[in-house]
Design an enzyme around this catalytic site. Structure first.
Site, PDB file in Angstrom:
ATOM      1  N   ARG A 330       0.817  -1.211   0.000  1.00 14.98           N
ATOM      2  CA  ARG A 330       0.000   0.000   0.000  1.00 14.98           C
ATOM      3  C   ARG A 330       0.847   1.256   0.000  1.00 14.98           C
ATOM      4  O   ARG A 330       0.457   2.275  -0.553  1.00 14.98           O
ATOM      5  CB  ARG A 330      -0.922  -0.004   1.224  1.00 14.98           C
ATOM      6  N   VAL A 452      -6.338  -4.024  -6.425  1.00 16.26           N
ATOM      7  CA  VAL A 452      -5.530  -4.892  -5.563  1.00 16.26           C
ATOM      8  C   VAL A 452      -5.255  -4.252  -4.207  1.00 16.26           C
ATOM      9  O   VAL A 452      -5.462  -3.064  -4.013  1.00 16.26           O
ATOM     10  CB  VAL A 452      -4.197  -5.260  -6.248  1.00 16.26           C
ATOM     11  N   GLU A 453      -4.749  -5.073  -3.270  1.00 17.72           N
ATOM     12  CA  GLU A 453      -4.443  -4.649  -1.895  1.00 17.72           C
ATOM     13  C   GLU A 453      -5.660  -4.027  -1.213  1.00 17.72           C
ATOM     14  O   GLU A 453      -5.547  -3.082  -0.447  1.00 17.72           O
ATOM     15  CB  GLU A 453      -3.271  -3.646  -1.883  1.00 17.72           C
ATOM     16  N   GLY A 454      -6.834  -4.577  -1.480  1.00 12.39           N
ATOM     17  CA  GLY A 454      -8.064  -4.022  -0.932  1.00 12.39           C
ATOM     18  C   GLY A 454      -8.686  -3.077  -1.934  1.00 12.39           C
ATOM     19  O   GLY A 454      -8.096  -2.068  -2.293  1.00 12.39           O
TER      20      GLY A 454
END
Length: 752
Positions: A330, A452-454
């Site tokens: 992130r 991606v990554e949430g």
């Protein structure tokens, strides 16, 4: 004697007042907090405890310490990192062909070999294990530069240096695991992937259904204690080609071989993909990008406990491992991809707007184009400032979960805005796919970063404020911990102490908000003088408003605030834009107050202030009754906040600098890979020649005006006549002809 009696009487009064306060204030308030404040689940508490606060806590406090913010050193790269960028990275960029990569759906073998041999998968691995030991700043910078040339390659490089086996091993692996795996990962002998996402577990990673059962089985000729693991994962980058699989799953111990609990929690393990029962190879097609992405499955694959990251002690600690290491993805990788695309858009759009002409003028002269160009430049400056500051936090050994969530969400969204503006400026050239289109591949790839990554919807609506309100608030998290972890009789005194400090904190901010609203924050001390001083004053004002609004929201809604996602998202936007604006101002100071950057800095700050105050007003409008909303807004900004989107005058200044100052343009787009060939180089060459020949071109156009007899002649024939007519010199004619050839080549599109 009288003095002793007086002291005893005073002591009794203090005791009685304290007892009365406990009875009338502290205990009822504590009971109210129990019923209204959000109760933290075990996974939420682990996530809170795993992350740090940083500048976000200052912004949340209502009284940010700007001197402290400026005292953080400017982000720098080491000599070793500079050499790598100037040699290894430059060579990599010269051999990348994103169009061919997408056509082949893979990187060429020569590129794979180069990435492994030169350590592109070993940025985060210390030198003692054969890695490069680079800083987060260098990691981010390199990925951003690659992303401006080849998004497929950038993602391929990003993943091993992000959340995955190496990152988890460095923080939680045993010595034997580190000494076995890290040298192999550094050399490229082992290629990693990390499998977390499953069919019903995406942003809610805690709901994974993949599981391992503790059992005894034969392994390498011996009966050992281990796990039979079953999984079915998807969207896993590098899975089709990985040789070692990082896997997240839940562990169960029905026979109680490890203890008394049946369910032991999320666990992470490393499994060689050559292990019998491991299935990899099937691929997804992520919007035609050429990086490897696919699935992995396994059914009752036995692994010894030694393969669990951290060994036996790592069982059940997987969630803590994951949330503590999420900063790499992130805070480094995704902001880097966003910055690379934004710098590409800034460099090429400013060039294209200069060489592309309509109605006899460069399109950069038209105000509609200028509005988009200014937004591109201003947001790119903000993206770059946030990228640098967030990577710097990670280099300071911080793990600021809220800050990295802000960076992930807003930088990917701002990059999407920048890319859309760039496509609007390029118009037809931007939509014709082929080697001459330097925007299309990054345009197609932007939704990947956003997903991606949430997913961004989750990040904005649940994480930034949902986690930030609890973690960044100076008192709330401590109050929740006391309430949840202590019995009532033991909790009263520490809770009372916190409560009194909390009430004082809120009361002071309520009064400050009113004063700032009356005076429009004009009397707030700022850390600088000059044209940016006012921005610091308004940011402090907005920070105070956020602090008061957050306390009101949590007091009124309590635990239900988590479910009021649209409300919490707006408060998250306020916090986010406070951070983005402060990053832009910090970068301006650390760069030496470059005057050519000032218009873009002003654009970035004014954009964030306008968005922040707008989000605050929208929060009030939807928080409660319209009359109360009006009163709250009046309290916060009695005479109005005056924060508007950047003016037309500022837009003109940004565009003037972007088109006419090579130094300022270089600073705001320095991550764009230009190289010595390819479409970006062609556009850059055309831009430079157009600027160099601007005077001669004007003279030639003046001579050509109203010469209807030359309509059928080619450009070179017109140049020859102008030279013979002595309107321009022969040397000028050659320069104009060269510039025109490059211009035509630059604005042309591919045909098939």
């Amino acid at each position: 004697m009288a003095l002793i009696v007086l002291l005893i009487i005073l002591a009794c009064i203090v005791f009685m007042v304290s007892a009365l306060r406990y009875k009338l204030i502290t205990i009822p308030t504590m009971n109210y907090f129990k019923s209204t404040l959000p109760a933290l689940s075990q996974t939420e508490q682990e996530a809170m405890e795993a992350g740090d606060t940083w500048w976000d806590a200052e912004l949340f406090s209502g009284k940010p310490n700007w001197q402290q913010w400026h005292q953080i050193d400017a982000p720098l790269l080491s000599d070793k990192e500079h050499r790598f960028i100037q040699t290894k990275l430059v060579h990599l960029l010269s051999i990348l062909d994103e169009e061919q990569i997408q056509a082949d759906k893979d990187l060429p073998e020569s590129v794979w070999a180069y990435l492994k041999a030169e350590g592109f998968f070993a940025f985060i691995i210390p030198e003692k294990f054969g890695g490069l030991g680079f800083s987060a700043q260098a990691n981010s910078t390199i990925v951003a530069k690659i992303a401006s040339k080849s998004l497929s390659t950038a993602v391929t490089v990003m993943v091993p240096n992000s959340l995955g086996p190496a990152e988890l091993l460095l923080h939680y692996g045993t010595e034997s695991q580190q000494s076995h795996w890290l040298p192999k990962l550094a050399s490229g002998e082992a290629l990693p992937c990390f499998a977390l996402t499953a069919l019903d577990a995406g942003s809610d990673a805690g709901s994974i259904q993949d599981f391992g059962v503790v059992c005894e089985a034969e392994f390498e000729g011996e009966l050992v204690l281990g796990l039979k693991v079953s999984w079915d994962k998807r969207y896993i980058t590098l899975a089709p080609v990985a040789t070692v699989l990082g896997l997240a799953f839940k562990v169960y111990d029905p026979e109680h071989l490890l203890g008394d609990c049946d369910s032991l929690g999320i666990t992470c393990a490393l499994i060689p993909t050559s292990r019998e029962g491991v299935i990899t190879g099937a691929r997804h097609n992520p919007l035609n990008q050429g990086f490897m992405n696919g699935t992995t499955q396994g059914k009752e694959v036995f692994i010894p406990l030694d393969w669990v990251i951290g060994g036996r002690g790592g069982i059940g600690n997987g969630w803590k491992m994951l949330v503590s290491c999420l900063s790499a993805g992130r805070g480094i990788s995704l902001p880097a991809l966003s910055a690379g695309s934004a710098h590409l858009c800034t460099r090429t759009s400013s060039a294209y707007a200069t060489v592309r002409e309509q109605f006899g003028l460069p399109i950069a002269a038209f105000e509609g184009i200028q509005a988009s160009l200014a937004r591109i430049s201003g947001l790119t400056y903000s993206i770059e400032a946030c990228r640098q500051a967030t990577a710097q936090a990670i280099d300071m050994k911080k793990s600021p979960a809220v800050i990295t969530a802000i960076a992930k969400y807003h930088l990917t969204e701002m990059s999407r805005t920048v890319m859309n503006d760039a496509l609007d400026i390029h118009a037809g050239k931007g939509i014709q796919k082929g080697p001459n289109n330097y925007l299309a591949n990054n345009y197609m790839g932007i939704p990947i970063s956003i997903t991606v990554e949430g997913a961004n919807i989750l990040t904005r609506n649940l994480m930034i404020f949902g986690q930030g309100a609890t973690r960044c608030h100076p008192y709330i998290f401590k109050e929740i911990q006391i309430i949840q972890n202590l019995e009532e009789d033991k909790a009263i005194k520490p809770f009372d102490k916190l409560l009194m400090a909390h009430l004082q904190h809120t009361s002071v901010n309520v009064l400050k908000a009113l004063w700032f609203g009356i005076t429009r924050a004009k009397f707030i001390n700022a850390p600088v003088s000059g044209p940016t001083k006012r921005y610091y004053q308004k940011l402090t004002w907005l920070s105070t408003c956020l602090s008061v609004s957050s306390d009101l929201a949590m007091l009124r809604l309590g635990g239900s605030l988590k479910r009021r996602e649209m409300l919490s998202a707006r408060l998250g936007d306020v916090l986010s834009h406070l951070y983005l604006a402060s990053c832009a101002l910090k970068k301006y100071e650390h760069d030496g107050r470059q005057q050519g950057d000032l218009p873009s800095v002003c654009y970035a700050a004014e954009y964030s202030l306008a968005q922040g105050f707008r989000a605050l007003d929208e929060f009030f409008d939807n928080f409660t009754h319209p009359v109360l909303a009006f009163l709250l807004k009046s309290w916060m900004h009695v005479t109005g906040h005056g924060c508007k989107v950047p003016s037309d005058t500022l837009v003109g200044k940004v565009c003037h600098v972007l088109v006419h100052s090579d130094a300022a343009r270089e600073r705001v787009s320095h991550l764009c890979s230009v190289g010595e060939q390819g479409a970006v180089y062609t556009m850059e060459r055309a831009y430079q020649l157009a600027k160099e020949t601007a005077k001669e071109r004007a003279e030639f156009k003046a001579w050509l005006k109203n010469r209807a007899d030359m309509l059928s002649l080619s450009y070179s024939e017109k140049i020859a006549l102008a030279v013979s007519d002595k309107a321009i010199t022969e040397l000028q004619g050659k320069s104009l002809l060269d510039a025109e050839n490059w211009r035509v080549k630059a604005i042309s599109v591919d045909v098939f």
